[in-house]
Design an enzyme around this catalytic site. Structure first.
Site, PDB file in Angstrom:
ATOM      1  N   ARG A   1      29.408 -19.726 -11.802  1.00  0.00           N
ATOM      2  CA  ARG A   1      30.114 -18.717 -12.618  1.00  0.00           C
ATOM      3  C   ARG A   1      30.247 -17.400 -11.852  1.00  0.00           C
ATOM      4  O   ARG A   1      30.081 -16.311 -12.412  1.00  0.00           O
ATOM      5  CB  ARG A   1      29.372 -18.470 -13.940  1.00  0.00           C
ATOM      6  CG  ARG A   1      29.307 -19.661 -14.849  1.00  0.00           C
ATOM      7  CD  ARG A   1      30.698 -20.100 -15.293  1.00  0.00           C
ATOM      8  NE  ARG A   1      30.638 -21.083 -16.348  1.00  0.00           N
ATOM      9  CZ  ARG A   1      30.513 -22.398 -16.146  1.00  0.00           C
ATOM     10  NH1 ARG A   1      30.456 -22.890 -14.927  1.00  0.00           N
ATOM     11  NH2 ARG A   1      30.480 -23.235 -17.160  1.00  0.00           N
TER      12      ARG A   1
ATOM     13  N   SER B   1      30.756 -20.141 -23.545  1.00  0.00           N
ATOM     14  CA  SER B   1      29.354 -19.733 -23.378  1.00  0.00           C
ATOM     15  C   SER B   1      29.302 -18.222 -23.219  1.00  0.00           C
ATOM     16  O   SER B   1      29.986 -17.672 -22.363  1.00  0.00           O
ATOM     17  CB  SER B   1      28.763 -20.344 -22.108  1.00  0.00           C
ATOM     18  OG  SER B   1      28.789 -21.743 -22.177  1.00  0.00           O
TER      19      SER B   1
ATOM     20  N   GLU C   1      28.257 -13.966 -19.728  1.00  0.00           N
ATOM     21  CA  GLU C   1      29.214 -14.662 -18.870  1.00  0.00           C
ATOM     22  C   GLU C   1      30.587 -13.980 -18.913  1.00  0.00           C
ATOM     23  O   GLU C   1      31.202 -13.769 -17.884  1.00  0.00           O
ATOM     24  CB  GLU C   1      29.312 -16.127 -19.288  1.00  0.00           C
ATOM     25  CG  GLU C   1      29.967 -16.966 -18.220  1.00  0.00           C
ATOM     26  CD  GLU C   1      30.419 -18.314 -18.719  1.00  0.00           C
ATOM     27  OE1 GLU C   1      31.439 -18.364 -19.433  1.00  0.00           O
ATOM     28  OE2 GLU C   1      29.772 -19.310 -18.374  1.00  0.00           O
TER      29      GLU C   1
HETATM   30  N1  EPU Z   1      20.909 -26.818 -26.084  1.00  0.00           N
HETATM   31  C1  EPU Z   1      20.120 -26.309 -27.102  1.00  0.00           C
HETATM   32  N2  EPU Z   1      20.739 -25.830 -28.205  1.00  0.00           N
HETATM   33  C2  EPU Z   1      22.095 -25.834 -28.342  1.00  0.00           C
HETATM   34  C3  EPU Z   1      22.894 -26.370 -27.311  1.00  0.00           C
HETATM   35  C4  EPU Z   1      22.278 -26.841 -26.190  1.00  0.00           C
HETATM   36  O1  EPU Z   1      18.902 -26.288 -27.016  1.00  0.00           O
HETATM   37  O2  EPU Z   1      22.573 -25.350 -29.373  1.00  0.00           O
HETATM   38  C5  EPU Z   1      20.228 -27.272 -24.857  1.00  0.00           C
HETATM   39  C6  EPU Z   1      20.089 -28.748 -24.743  1.00  0.00           C
HETATM   40  O3  EPU Z   1      18.820 -29.006 -24.233  1.00  0.00           O
HETATM   41  C7  EPU Z   1      21.101 -29.145 -23.689  1.00  0.00           C
HETATM   42  C8  EPU Z   1      21.172 -27.901 -22.838  1.00  0.00           C
HETATM   43  O4  EPU Z   1      20.949 -26.818 -23.744  1.00  0.00           O
HETATM   44  O5  EPU Z   1      20.635 -30.225 -22.942  1.00  0.00           O
HETATM   45  C9  EPU Z   1      22.511 -27.706 -22.153  1.00  0.00           C
HETATM   46  O6  EPU Z   1      23.547 -27.726 -23.125  1.00  0.00           O
HETATM   47  P1  EPU Z   1      25.047 -28.158 -22.765  1.00  0.00           P
HETATM   48  O7  EPU Z   1      25.044 -29.492 -22.117  1.00  0.00           O
HETATM   49  O8  EPU Z   1      25.875 -27.959 -23.973  1.00  0.00           O
HETATM   50  O9  EPU Z   1      25.454 -27.159 -21.644  1.00  0.00           O
HETATM   51  P2  EPU Z   1      25.267 -25.589 -21.451  1.00  0.00           P
HETATM   52  O10 EPU Z   1      24.343 -25.391 -20.304  1.00  0.00           O
HETATM   53  O11 EPU Z   1      24.905 -24.903 -22.722  1.00  0.00           O
HETATM   54  C10 EPU Z   1      27.179 -25.407 -19.708  1.00  0.00           C
HETATM   55  C11 EPU Z   1      28.344 -24.502 -19.465  1.00  0.00           C
HETATM   56  C12 EPU Z   1      29.504 -24.894 -20.360  1.00  0.00           C
HETATM   57  C13 EPU Z   1      29.885 -26.345 -20.093  1.00  0.00           C
HETATM   58  C14 EPU Z   1      28.661 -27.230 -20.340  1.00  0.00           C
HETATM   59  C15 EPU Z   1      28.897 -28.672 -20.007  1.00  0.00           C
HETATM   60  C16 EPU Z   1      27.335 -22.398 -18.782  1.00  0.00           C
HETATM   61  C17 EPU Z   1      27.012 -20.993 -19.162  1.00  0.00           C
HETATM   62  N3  EPU Z   1      27.940 -23.126 -19.716  1.00  0.00           N
HETATM   63  O12 EPU Z   1      26.745 -25.157 -21.037  1.00  0.00           O
HETATM   64  O13 EPU Z   1      30.600 -24.070 -20.014  1.00  0.00           O
HETATM   65  O14 EPU Z   1      30.946 -26.750 -20.932  1.00  0.00           O
HETATM   66  O15 EPU Z   1      27.569 -26.766 -19.513  1.00  0.00           O
HETATM   67  O16 EPU Z   1      28.912 -28.860 -18.624  1.00  0.00           O
HETATM   68  O17 EPU Z   1      27.043 -22.807 -17.669  1.00  0.00           O
HETATM   69  C18 EPU Z   1      31.538 -21.939 -20.532  1.00  0.00           C
HETATM   70  O18 EPU Z   1      31.167 -21.581 -19.413  1.00  0.00           O
HETATM   71  O19 EPU Z   1      32.169 -21.168 -21.303  1.00  0.00           O
HETATM   72  C19 EPU Z   1      31.211 -23.283 -20.978  1.00  0.00           C
HETATM   73  C20 EPU Z   1      31.485 -23.711 -22.210  1.00  0.00           C
END
Ligand code: EPU
Length: 335
Positions: free
Chosen positions: A161, A234, A330
């Site tokens: 990012r 995010s 972000e």
């Molecule tokens: N989780 C929670 N609570 C929640 C949601 C998630 O505890 O409400 C935990 C879970 O353990 C899950 C982990 O967080 O395993 C990661 O969640 P997720 O797979 O949804 O991914 P993320 O790290 O929250 C990132 C990107 C997203 C992208 C997803 C999928 C960032 C800041 N965000 O989210 O990108 O779609 O991975 O690859 O890196 C964006 O940048 O706007 C965005 C949506």
């Protein structure tokens, strides 16, 4: 180039915050760029679809909407095709266009809201793929040197990012991108959610279109639709911690999700930290945290930018107090 009658930015930010700017322009063709640079612009802000900004108040300068359109295949070898995408083109439609041309590599980035020109600024990424995996060139207008430059992706400081364009945010206006796509399907299915979704769809030997479908299903299930619940994806980056910090945290929270990133740097799930602080689904007036994803800040009605920012700051302070981990927003916080 056109100066628009309205100065209202509500339609130009996906958090649907009501805010004005001084003057609003639309850059519709590249030939208008010289005229634009001749204008005495006040703190000019180039915007795509405004899907990654939070306007805390009115913007005290001029805003230019990048509406440069067009996608073309500019070169091809046996294995690859090079495609040039103008900055104002919609990103998701670009993914569908590539699919239609049987060019592979960006399937996992389907349904990410925003324009192609905004994609390199934060090096968009999802489900195990980043834009940097297929980005070759970025053509920019360098406001310091007052000339157009073609930058190699390797020189764009692309990270998690992060990019040169984010580090020197007022210096470059992105004009177009060149992507190197594969003429043979090049599927990245390591992210477990994708595999599970494909299996649930009864797909054993996925084609690129199956991956696009699975990614769209995942996103629709996990993330609020900005058209119904205005948001900027995010709201915080996933934080990195050192081995010492990780050890301390794991002692206290053995179920803490974490992914080794580089030597001595581990990425944590910001969503998990936020959920553990009790913010998932929480609302303060019309500002809220999504019910289905703790990392997404939502405008449920007429929340002001300042109210949304206050809620984000409360979340940030709670995570810092409980976990001693600083969350970094972000989206770009304006003004
Ligand atoms: N989780 C929670 N609570 C929640 C949601 C998630 O505890 O409400 C935990 C879970 O353990 C899950 C982990 O967080 O395993 C990661 O969640 P997720 O797979 O949804 O991914 P993320 O790290 O929250 C990132 C990107 C997203 C992208 C997803 C999928 C960032 C800041 N965000 O989210 O990108 O779609 O991975 O690859 O890196 C964006 O940048 O706007 C965005 C949506």
């Amino acid at each position: 180039m056109q100066e628009l009658a309205s100065k209202q930015l509500r339609e130009h930010n996906s958090l649907a915050v009501v805010a004005n700017c001084q003057r609003l322009f639309a850059l519709e063709q590249i030939n208008d760029l010289p005229a634009l640079t001749q204008l005495k612009l006040e703190q000019p802000l180039m915007l795509g679809a405004g899907t990654n900004i939070l306007l805390r108040a009115d913007y005290p300068g001029d805003v230019i909407l990048n509406r440069l359109q067009g996608r073309q295949i500019i070169d091809a070898t046996d294995k690859h095709a090079f495609v040039r995408i103008q900055a104002g083109a919609d990103w998701h439609k670009t993914v569908l266009w590539a699919l239609d041309k049987e060019l592979s590599g960006i399937e996992n980035l389907a349904l990410i809201p925003g324009t192609a020109g905004a994609a390199p600024v934060q090096n968009i990424g999802a489900y195990g793929v980043n834009l940097s995996d297929s980005l070759e060139l970025v053509e920019v207008w360098d406001r310091q040197r007052k000339q157009a430059l073609m930058l190699k992706a390797a020189n764009c400081k692309l990270g998690y990012r992060d990019s040169l364009f984010k580090q020197q945010i007022d210096r470059y206006w992105i004009l177009n991108l060149t992507l190197k796509l594969s003429r043979k399907p090049k599927l990245r299915l390591n992210y477990s959610g994708i595999k599970q979704q494909l299996l649930a769809n009864g797909i054993e030997n996925p084609r690129p279109e199956d991956v696009v479908t699975a990614v769209c299903q995942l996103r629709k299930r996990k993330l609020p639709d900005p058209a119904k619940h205005p948001n900027a994806g995010s709201f915080f980056k996933n934080p990195m911690v050192t081995d010492t910090q990780l050890k301390r945290l794991l002692n206290q929270y053995p179920d803490l999700p974490h992914w080794p990133e580089t030597e001595n740097q581990t990425k944590l799930a910001a969503a998990w930290l936020i959920e553990r602080c009790g913010f998932k689904g929480k609302r303060v007036g019309a500002a809220g945290i999504a019910t289905n994803h703790a990392l997404v800040l939502v405008n449920y009605g007429q929340a002001t930018g300042s109210e949304l920012w206050q809620l984000a700051a409360t979340v940030q302070a709670a995570v810092l107090q409980r976990f001693e981990v600083k969350l970094e927003p972000e989206p770009r916080i304006l003004p």
